[in-house]
Write a protein that holds these residues in place. Structure first.
Motif, short mmCIF file in Angstrom:
data_model
loop_
_atom_site.label_atom_id
_atom_site.label_comp_id
_atom_site.label_asym_id
_atom_site.label_seq_id
_atom_site.Cartn_x
_atom_site.Cartn_y
_atom_site.Cartn_z
N ILE A 52 -11.77 59.48 -6.16
CA ILE A 52 -12.60 60.67 -6.47
C ILE A 52 -11.94 62.15 -6.56
N ARG A 53 -10.59 62.28 -5.75
CA ARG A 53 -9.94 63.55 -5.92
C ARG A 53 -9.61 63.54 -7.26
N ALA A 54 -8.82 62.49 -7.57
CA ALA A 54 -8.23 62.45 -9.16
C ALA A 54 -9.08 63.04 -10.23
N VAL A 75 0.61 51.55 -11.48
CA VAL A 75 -0.77 50.79 -10.97
C VAL A 75 -2.01 51.63 -10.86
N LEU A 76 -1.60 52.96 -10.21
CA LEU A 76 -2.92 53.81 -9.78
C LEU A 76 -3.49 54.14 -11.26
N ASP A 77 -2.66 54.56 -11.98
CA ASP A 77 -3.39 55.02 -13.24
C ASP A 77 -4.12 53.76 -14.09
N LEU A 78 -3.44 52.54 -14.07
CA LEU A 78 -4.31 51.42 -14.50
C LEU A 78 -5.88 51.52 -13.60
N TRP A 79 -5.64 51.48 -12.40
CA TRP A 79 -6.86 51.49 -11.45
C TRP A 79 -7.84 52.50 -11.80
N LEU A 80 -7.28 53.53 -12.01
CA LEU A 80 -7.93 54.94 -12.42
C LEU A 80 -9.05 54.72 -13.66
N ALA A 81 -8.33 53.88 -14.84
CA ALA A 81 -9.11 53.60 -15.92
C ALA A 81 -9.91 52.47 -15.69
N ALA A 82 -9.85 51.63 -14.72
CA ALA A 82 -10.75 50.38 -14.31
C ALA A 82 -11.66 51.31 -13.60
N LEU A 83 -11.75 52.21 -12.87
CA LEU A 83 -12.70 52.98 -12.14
C LEU A 83 -13.52 53.64 -13.13
N ASP A 84 -13.22 54.22 -14.32
CA ASP A 84 -13.96 54.93 -15.28
C ASP A 84 -14.82 53.84 -15.97
N THR A 85 -14.33 52.77 -16.30
CA THR A 85 -15.24 51.65 -16.85
C THR A 85 -16.27 51.22 -15.77
N VAL A 86 -16.09 51.28 -14.54
CA VAL A 86 -16.94 50.92 -13.59
C VAL A 86 -18.21 51.72 -13.47
N SER A 96 -17.65 38.78 -17.19
CA SER A 96 -17.53 39.70 -18.22
C SER A 96 -17.17 40.80 -17.85
N GLN A 97 -17.65 41.47 -16.74
CA GLN A 97 -17.23 42.74 -16.32
C GLN A 97 -15.90 42.77 -16.22
N ALA A 98 -15.09 41.85 -15.37
CA ALA A 98 -13.80 41.89 -15.35
C ALA A 98 -13.01 41.86 -16.67
N TRP A 99 -13.53 40.96 -17.46
CA TRP A 99 -12.87 40.96 -18.83
C TRP A 99 -12.91 42.57 -19.47
N ARG A 100 -14.00 43.00 -19.33
CA ARG A 100 -14.43 44.31 -20.01
C ARG A 100 -13.30 45.41 -19.20
N VAL A 101 -13.12 45.45 -18.08
CA VAL A 101 -11.93 46.24 -17.35
C VAL A 101 -10.59 46.03 -17.78
N ALA A 102 -10.35 44.52 -18.14
CA ALA A 102 -9.03 44.17 -18.52
C ALA A 102 -8.74 44.86 -19.95
N VAL A 103 -9.86 44.80 -20.54
CA VAL A 103 -9.68 45.55 -22.15
C VAL A 103 -9.65 46.84 -22.13
N ASP A 104 -10.50 47.47 -21.38
CA ASP A 104 -10.47 49.03 -21.16
C ASP A 104 -9.33 49.62 -20.70
N THR A 105 -8.73 48.99 -19.74
CA THR A 105 -7.36 49.41 -19.00
C THR A 105 -5.95 49.22 -19.99
N GLY A 106 -6.27 48.25 -20.93
CA GLY A 106 -5.06 48.15 -21.69
C GLY A 106 -4.34 46.88 -21.25
N LEU A 107 -4.83 46.20 -20.18
CA LEU A 107 -4.29 44.90 -19.71
C LEU A 107 -4.48 43.74 -20.69
N VAL A 108 -5.39 43.85 -21.53
CA VAL A 108 -5.65 42.95 -22.59
C VAL A 108 -5.77 43.59 -23.87
#
Length: 525
Positions: free
Chosen positions: A317-319, A153-164, A78-90
């Protein structure tokens, strides 16, 4: 650049974007989100809020290779799905939120859950088929995972980080259940949970980890004990021995951090060794609370949890700091700036950090032109000029014979002539003209002014260094030094003499320095 615009944080050494992007794609939670995004299609059903319906979770768990017998596997999916939705992967299209749809969705989800528990997938499919659900499909951003730049890719990861991070700031499930009132609603007063306060606490913890990683002599090479990190957030700086009440707060914070870092590790932000399970079992014991809050013995420290930011975590964290308006420099970001900007900024770095930045700046530049530009930028009579000249000398130190023409060109310069003679002598040049007495005194004042400036603009750092020995050495070779130096036409003469009056190891010489400082002040130097 004005003095108050200088960054207050030491510069961080970051991996290249390509290396960081590889780390992001390898982070377990992000990799799961990508796999679920590729799996999403016409048969994928979502509930209100874009969550996977219960009947789909077993398939998602199997796709991710998680253990279906593990009760946490559905939560991970469920968490992985939520990350996928929040980052625009889904991209999801939620069901219409009317009463009938909501009731049908709830009924279908309950039926699917019952069917799963009875291992009757056919009846689960039938239940799902009779209800209104939303749909999901791969998002446009999914193509960036393989076809985009490392920055994408890093922009997507930063969006995932915000969700987590948002998830990590939410209370644990057990706490939420305990806070349910008779009507099934969460009693937030009982829970004592303030979303902004929790987010700020976690941001503060991660900022402290970042500071420890980038600070000179910090813990970049080793993990931070969880009690130390918790104490940095709870114990006041001016407190001596913490009270039992404060130690209990440290212990509570430590246990909260243990739960949060367990959530942050799968996204690749931290390397984390959790609190020992045996210690966790003692968490309700009063003796444990105070012992965990106190700093444990070195041999036991790992049992209380260890954490450090990964290279990807430092980037993340710097970002976030930059987004919040915090100046958080990175080594190499001055590489395309002029020498004036370089010397101005690195003047406020430690020697090691300045050297790292200077090396990046010099790479790829022709030595003769670089030396000429550095020397020109080192001139000046402002308060920061002595330290700029010190950093210029540091930058030119590794330069070879190619820099000699530029250095020789400033031999007669009042501000750079002494520096040039030092460089030529250190590089074995035999025909270096001897400096006159005025230049010697001027260079002495300039050198001490630069060393004083490395103490952070005051003398506290200098007094704890080897500066007193340097002062003694510089003055010992000149008879009547203090009788003449106060006449030196250098803007820092009086300031330097006052410092020498405090720092000179010889009491008689210190007194002479104070007298000379008074004379210099009297003539406006």
């Amino acid at each position: 650049m004005s003095a108050d615009s200088h960054p207050t944080l030491p510069p961080v050494r970051l991996l290249s974007d390509a290396e960081l992007a590889r780390d992001a794609l390898a982070a377990p939670l992000f990799a799961r989100a990508v796999r679920l995004a590729r799996w999403a299609g016409p048969d994928t059903r979502v509930d209100i809020g874009g969550e996977l319906v219960a009947g789909q979770l077993p398939e998602a768990v199997a796709l991710l290779g998680l253990d279906p017998a593990d009760e946490d596997s559905s939560a991970y999916a469920s968490q992985a799905w939520r990350v996928a939705v929040d980052t625009g992967l889904v991209e999801v299209t939620e069901p219409e939120e009317d009463g009938a749809s909501a009731d049908a969705s709830a009924s279908a989800s309950a039926s699917a859950s019952a069917a799963d528990s009875d291992s009757d997938s056919d009846s689960g499919e039938a239940a799902d088929a009779g209800a209104e659900f939303g749909t999901a499909e791969p998002g446009e951003d999914l193509a960036l995972v393989t076809g985009g730049t490392p920055g994408d890719v890093l922009d997507l990861w930063l969006a995932a980080l915000d969700t987590v991070l948002a998830d990590a700031a939410v209370p644990a499930l057990d706490d939420l259940v305990d806070a349910l009132d008779a009507g099934g609603e969460i009693d937030f007063d009982q829970l004592d949970w303030n979303p902004r306060r929790e987010a700020d606490f976690l941001d503060g913890v991660l900022a402290n980890l970042y500071l420890l990683a980038v600070a000179e002599g910090g813990t970049a090479e080793g993990p931070v004990p969880l009690p130390v990190l918790a104490a940095s957030m709870v114990v006041p700086d001016d407190m001596g021995d913490p009270t039992d009440a404060v130690l209990e707060q440290v212990s509570d914070a430590m246990m909260r951090l243990d739960d949060q870092f367990r959530q942050l590790e799968p996204i690749g932000l931290v390397e984390f060794r959790p609190v020992d399970e045996e210690l966790m079992a003692e968490a309700d014991d009063e003796e444990f609370l105070t012992s965990a809050g106190a700093l444990p013995d070195e041999e036991d420290v790992s049992r209380y949890g260890l954490v450090r930011l990964t290279p990807l975590g430092l980037y993340g964290i710097r970002a976030r700091m930059l987004e919040a308006g915090v100046e958080a420099p990175a080594v190499g970001e001055l590489a395309d700036k002029g020498a004036d900007v370089l010397l101005d900024v690195v003047s406020h770095y430690s020697e090691a950090a300045a050297q790292a930045e200077i090396e990046q700046w010099l790479a790829g530049r022709p030595v003769p032109e670089a030396a000429q530009e550095l020397l020109a930028a080192a001139r000046g009579a402002d308060a920061g000029a002595p330290l700029r000249r010190l950093r210029c000398q540091q930058a030119l130190a590794p330069a070879g014979a190619e820099a000699e023409p530029a250095v020789r060109a400033v031999l007669d310069d009042a501000e750079l002539g002494g520096l040039a003679r030092v460089w030529l002598a250190e590089h074995g040049v035999s025909d270096v003209p001897a400096p006159d007495e005025e230049m010697v005194f001027w260079l002495t004042v300039d050198t001490i002014a630069a060393q004083l400036a490395t103490g952070g603009g005051g003398d506290e750092g200098a007094e704890a260094s080897e500066l007193p020995l340097l002062i003694e050495s510089l003055t010992a070779h000149h008879t009547g030094f203090f009788e003449q130096v106060w006449r030196v036409e250098h803007p820092a003469t009086a300031h330097v003499l006052e410092a020498m009056g405090r720092l000179h190891p010889d009491k008689k010489a210190a007194k002479e320095a104070r007298k000379a400082a008074f004379k210099a002040r009297s003539r406006g130097v």
